[in-house]
Motif scaffolding. Structure first.
Motif, short mmCIF file in Angstrom:
data_model
loop_
_atom_site.label_atom_id
_atom_site.label_comp_id
_atom_site.label_asym_id
_atom_site.label_seq_id
_atom_site.Cartn_x
_atom_site.Cartn_y
_atom_site.Cartn_z
N ARG A 23 1.72 4.94 -14.55
CA ARG A 23 1.28 4.01 -13.50
C ARG A 23 2.45 3.23 -12.92
O ARG A 23 2.46 2.91 -11.73
N SER A 27 3.34 3.44 -9.08
CA SER A 27 3.49 2.22 -8.28
C SER A 27 4.77 2.25 -7.45
O SER A 27 4.77 1.83 -6.29
N TYR A 30 4.25 4.91 -4.73
CA TYR A 30 3.29 4.36 -3.76
C TYR A 30 3.98 3.38 -2.82
O TYR A 30 3.85 3.46 -1.61
N LYS A 67 -5.49 1.77 -1.65
CA LYS A 67 -4.92 1.43 -2.95
C LYS A 67 -5.53 2.35 -4.00
O LYS A 67 -6.75 2.46 -4.09
N TRP A 69 -5.36 3.42 -8.12
CA TRP A 69 -4.91 2.99 -9.43
C TRP A 69 -4.23 4.13 -10.20
O TRP A 69 -3.17 3.95 -10.76
#
Length: 192
Positions: A23, A27, A30, A67, A69
């Motif tokens: 993640r 992030s 992203y 968005k 996750w």
């Protein structure tokens, strides 16, 4: 339901170290490559999502302001669309069907906590938004919900249970209101 990693969220993480590291990497990608990409670059964003384990069909439109996750918990069928400002809180699996739409501001949430247990453990339930369904603006979709094929979920609805196919549904809590009737107009009439 997803296996619980930690039964006491007050003293430890809800997800494994490898999940948390992925993640962090997601992030960064992203923020640097996905979020500010030009709006028409749908194939580019689809390729990034695939690199992170998402199943992405043909002609999918995921806008840059969505968005996400965990992309590896997404199954996006052909020609579905997810508007900027939507949030896919994909702690568990989210499936969005053929030509289904998730509009801006909607929050699709697969994770929750078991408030009946002392440690308040997190658990997840999958969400399915079936083919040709439309989740309108600012809706909340609760963990474990299935939106039936062709269903329309009215703006700002809170969906806490499954919604039937080909119905217009709305409210807090969301309830079926009337049948959805599709009209097939010849393309030459639409052009006029």
């Amino acid at each position: 339901m997803t296996k619980v990693y930690n039964n006491d969220t007050y003293v430890g993480a809800s997800f494994s170290l490898s999940n948390r590291l992925m993640r962090v990497l997601w992030s960064l990608v992203y923020a640097l490559l996905f979020k500010y990409s030009p709006r028409p670059f749908h194939a580019y964003r689809a390729a990034i999502l695939r690199c992170f384990g998402a199943k992405v069909g043909k002609g999918v439109h995921v806008y840059p302001g969505v968005k996400i996750w965990a992309p590896w918990n997404l199954d996006l069928k052909d020609e579905c669309g997810i508007a900027s400002g939507a949030e896919l809180y994909s702690q568990g699996m989210i499936t969005i069907g053929y030509r289904a739409i998730v509009s801006q501001g909607s929050y699709v949430c697969t994770g929750t906590h078991d408030y009946t247990k002392v440690g308040h453990p997190l658990y997840t339930l999958p969400i399915v938004i079936s083919a040709r369904a439309w989740v309108a603006a600012d809706c909340f979709i609760h963990p474990g919900v299935t939106i039936g094929e062709g269903a329309v979920i009215g703006a700002r609805s809170v969906v806490t249970k499954d919604m039937p196919a080909w119905m217009v549904c709305a409210g807090h809590p969301c309830k079926p209101l009337k049948e959805r009737v599709m009209v097939n107009e010849p393309m030459e009439q639409l052009a006029n």
